[in-house]
Motif scaffolding. Structure first.
Motif, PDB file in Angstrom:
ATOM      1  N   TYR A   1       1.015  -1.068  -0.059  1.00  0.00           N
ATOM      2  CA  TYR A   1      -0.019   0.208   0.091  1.00  0.00           C
ATOM      3  C   TYR A   1       1.012   1.315  -0.058  1.00  0.00           C
ATOM      4  O   TYR A   1       0.388   2.174  -0.161  1.00  0.00           O
TER       5      TYR A   1
ATOM      6  N   PHE B   1       1.332  -6.526 -10.818  1.00  0.00           N
ATOM      7  CA  PHE B   1       1.258  -4.795 -10.592  1.00  0.00           C
ATOM      8  C   PHE B   1       2.622  -4.652 -11.363  1.00  0.00           C
ATOM      9  O   PHE B   1       2.515  -3.632 -12.156  1.00  0.00           O
TER      10      PHE B   1
ATOM     11  N   ASN C   1       0.751   1.663  -3.932  1.00  0.00           N
ATOM     12  CA  ASN C   1      -0.620   1.636  -4.584  1.00  0.00           C
ATOM     13  C   ASN C   1      -1.539   2.831  -3.995  1.00  0.00           C
ATOM     14  O   ASN C   1      -1.792   2.979  -2.727  1.00  0.00           O
TER      15      ASN C   1
ATOM     16  N   ASN D   1      -5.988  -2.197  -3.581  1.00  0.00           N
ATOM     17  CA  ASN D   1      -5.652  -2.552  -4.934  1.00  0.00           C
ATOM     18  C   ASN D   1      -5.317  -4.228  -4.801  1.00  0.00           C
ATOM     19  O   ASN D   1      -4.113  -4.431  -4.687  1.00  0.00           O
TER      20      ASN D   1
END
Length: 566
Positions: free
Chosen positions: A247, A262, A250, A254
Motif C-alpha cells: 500500500y 502489478f 498503491n 488494490n
C-alpha cells in the motif's frame, strides 16, 4: 479443491481423434469474428518466422472438462477460427458444437467441416439452404470465405507448409478450471469481470518458462534457469504480499490474485482494465526480440527500485504521500529515478510536495474539503520523519481502515433521535460534570424516562457551552478543529465533545490501538503551551495547533505565506 492448471499446447495436440470434443454453451454470444480479424490471424501465422525454438502463441483458452466434453468458457472465437482454417485446408480437426442453435453444429460439421461451402454469396447459399439461415451460420460462412479469399490473394503460400506451421508452431495457453460446482454462466461472468485468477502474471510465467525451455537445449542448464526464475518470482511475490510495502506503492485498495502482476502492468504501461490480457500481449511481443533473461532482469530491477525506496525512510514517506494523494504515479517516479542520482531524486520529491502545498490557503480551507486530509497527512508524515524514534507512517492502515477527518470539538451533535441515544449521550458526561449544577441536571435527565427532544437539546447546548468556556469559537469546520482518524475510531467518537473524545483516544491508545501521532498529540494538548484545563478545547488550543501545522510544513519550503509559521 484441485487447483486450476495452466499449460502451453500446440494446435496439433487437439487433433487426436475423439479426444477433444468442445462445446460452446448458449449463455455465450455466437461466433462474431469479422473477415478482418480472421485475415489478421492468418497474416500473423504466415509472418511468424519459424525456427527450431520459436512458436506463435494465441491468447488464453479457458476450459472445463465434463466427462468427455471440454466446455469452452472463454476463447471460442479463436478456437472456432482455427476450426475454419483446418477445414479449408482439409485437415484433421477437433469437434466443436454450438448449443445456441441446432443447425449451427450441423452447419459446422456437415458443410464447413466437410469443405462443402461453394464459392458464392451468403444470399445465394441460403436460397438453396434456407433451413440453415441463422446469424451463427452467417458468421461461420463469412469467416470461411475470408480464409478462402486470403489464400487466393496469397497464392505464394504453400498450404502444406502453412498447415504444418499451424499444427506444430501455433500454441494456445490452455487454462483448465477444476471447478465442477459453479454454473457455467457464473464462471463466464467471473472471468470477464476479472474475478477468476486467470492473471497476466500466470500467463506470463507460463510463457517465460516455456520459452526458456524451448530456447535452451541443455537440460541441466534449462532446469537450473527455470528453478532460479521460479524462486525469484516467489520471493518478489512474498515481499509484495506484505501490506506495508504493497500500500506504500498503491494509491487505493488494490487487490490482485498475484501482486507481481502489478509490476508487469507498470512495465507494460497498462492503465485500464479494458484489455484483460494487455500485459501478456506486451510480453509476448517483447519475446520476439528479447530473451526471457533480459525481460526478467527488467522485472527484478523494477522490484529492487521499489524496495530501495521502501527501505529509505524519507523516500518511503515522500513517495507514499505523493502516490496516496494522487500527485504523481510510479511511471513518472521511475523515469525520474533512472535519470537522477538518488540524493537529487529525493530532493525532487520533497520539492514536489512543497509545490503541492503552495497551492493551499490553509486558513480558509473548510471541512469537508479533501485538501485538508492531504495537509494533515503531510503533517503526520513530517512529524514522524523528524522524530528520533524509527516509526513509519502506516499507509496500509490509512487505506484499509479508511482514515478520514474528525472534528476535535463538535458543535452540537446530530443524528440523535431516540431517548436511548439521548440518555447514552448524556450519561457519558455525568462523571465529568460531577459536583456541578449542570452535572445534577444531566444525572436527572439520564434517569428521566419522559425526557423530550426539546429538553435534551436544551441540556446538550448547556453542556456544549460549558466545555467551550463560552469563548468565541472560530468556524467549527476549520482545519484547526480537525484531525485524522480511522473509520472505526471516528464512528465511536461521532456526536461527542472534546473531553469524551479525549478519554476515548487515551483508552484506545492504552489498548495498543494505532492513533496517528498528531491526532494523539492534539487530544493530549501537546501543541498548547501551559494547558490550564485538559478537558476544554478553546480558541487558544486551535491557534496553537494551526501554528504547529504551519511550522511543520515549512520543512517543504512552501512560499505561500498562509502556510508559513507565524
Amino acid at each position: 479443491m484441485e487447483e486450476n492448471s495452466i499449460s502451453l499446447k500446440p494446435i496439433g495436440d487437439f487433433l487426436t481423434k475423439n479426444e477433444f470434443n468442445f462445446l460452446v454453451k448458449s449463455y455465450q454470444r455466437g461466433y462474431k469474428w469479422t473477415c478482418k480479424e480472421v485475415k489478421d490471424l492468418l497474416n500473423d501465422i504466415q509472418d511468424f518466422q519459424d525456427n527450431s525454438n520459436s512458436f506463435y502463441c494465441l491468447q488464453p483458452v479457458v476450459v472445463r472438462k465434463s466427462q468427455d466434453i471440454w466446455e469452452l468458457i472463454d476463447g471460442q472465437q479463436r478456437f472456432t477460427t482455427i476450426y475454419l482454417i483446418l477445414s479449408f485446408l482439409e485437415d484433421t480437426k477437433f469437434n466443436i458444437d454450438y448449443q445456441t442453435r441446432n443447425t449451427s453444429s450441423e452447419f459446422l460439421k456437415n458443410y464447413i467441416g466437410l469443405n462443402k461451402i461453394p464459392d458464392i454469396s451468403w444470399e445465394s447459399f441460403i436460397k438453396q439452404n434456407n433451413e440453415l439461415n441463422n446469424i451463427d451460420n452467417y458468421h461461420f460462412f463469412q469467416g470461411y470465405n475470408a480464409i478462402r479469399q486470403w489464400f487466393g490473394d496469397n497464392s505464394f503460400v504453400d498450404k502444406t507448409e502453412f498447415k504444418l506451421k499451424l499444427k506444430e508452431k501455433v500454441k494456445v495457453i490452455w487454462y483448465e478450471l477444476k471447478d465442477t460446482v459453479s454454473k457455467s454462466e457464473d464462471l463466464f461472468s467471473r472471468i470477464n469481470s476479472g474475478k477468476i485468477p486467470l492473471t497476466n502474471a500466470e500467463l506470463i510465467k507460463a510463457l517465460f518458462l516455456v520459452k526458456e525451455r524451448e530456447s535452451n537445449n541443455n537440460n541441466s542448464a534449462k532446469h537450473s534457469h527455470q528453478m532460479e526464475l521460479a524462486q525469484e518470482w516467489d520471493r518478489i511475490e512474498y515481499e509484495l504480499q506484505k501490506n506495508d510495502f504493497w500500500y506504500f506503492i498503491n494509491k487505493n485498495i488494490n487487490e490482485k490474485p498475484t501482486r507481481i502482476e502489478f509490476i508487469f502492468d507498470q512495465i507494460a504501461g497498462r492503465h485500464s482494465d479494458k484489455n484483460a490480457f494487455f500485459s501478456f500481449d506486451y510480453y509476448y511481443k517483447e519475446l520476439k526480440s528479447k530473451s526471457v533473461e533480459e525481460l526478467w532482469n527488467e522485472v527484478k530491477n523494477y522490484f529492487l527500485t521499489l524496495q530501495e525506496w521502501y527501505e529509505d525512510n524519507e523516500l518511503y514517506h515522500y513517495i507514499g504521500f505523493l502516490i496516496t494523494a494522487g500527485i504523481t504515479n510510479l511511471h513518472e517516479l521511475k523515469s525520474e529515478f533512472n535519470q537522477y542520482p538518488k540524493n537529487k531524486f529525493k530532493k525532487a520529491q520533497k520539492d514536489r510536495i512543497g509545490k503541492y502545498l503552495r497551492g493551499f490557503d490553509i486558513d480558509n480551507l473548510k471541512y469537508p474539503n479533501k485538501k485538508i486530509e492531504s495537509i494533515l497527512l503531510v503533517f503526520n508524515i513530517q512529524t514522524l520523519i523528524k522524530t528520533e524514534i524509527s516509526n513509519r507512517f502506516p499507509f496500509d492502515r490509512f487505506k484499509i481502515e479508511k482514515w478520514s477527518l474528525e472534528h476535535i470539538h463538535a458543535q452540537q451533535s446530530k443524528g440523535l433521535n431516540t431517548k436511548e441515544q439521548w440518555h447514552a449521550w448524556l450519561e457519558q458526561y455525568t462523571e465529568l460534570l460531577n459536583g456541578t449544577d449542570l452535572g445534577l441536571q444531566t444525572l436527572t435527565a439520564v434517569k428521566d424516562s419522559a425526557l423530550t427532544q426539546e429538553q435534551f437539546k436544551e441540556l446538550q447546548y448547556k453542556i456544549f457551552v460549558h466545555f467551550n468556556k463560552n469563548e468565541s469559537q472560530e468556524d467549527i469546520d476549520n482545519i484547526s478543529n480537525l484531525a485524522l482518524l480511522d473509520s472505526g475510531t471516528n464512528s465511536s467518537l461521532n456526536n461527542h465533545l472534546f473531553p469524551i473524545k479525549r478519554n476515548l483516544i487515551i483508552d484506545r491508545d492504552k489498548k495498543g490501538k494505532f492513533i496517528p501521532i498528531c491526532t494523539k498529540n492534539v487530544f493530549l494538548k501537546y501543541y498548547t503551551k501551559n494547558p490550564s484545563d485538559l478537558y476544554f478545547w478553546g480558541d487558544g488550543d486551535r491557534k496553537s495547533y494551526l501554528k504547529e501545522i504551519k511550522r511543520t510544513l515549512t520543512a517543504f519550503n512552501p512560499i505561500n505565506e498562509s502556510i508559513k509559521s507565524e
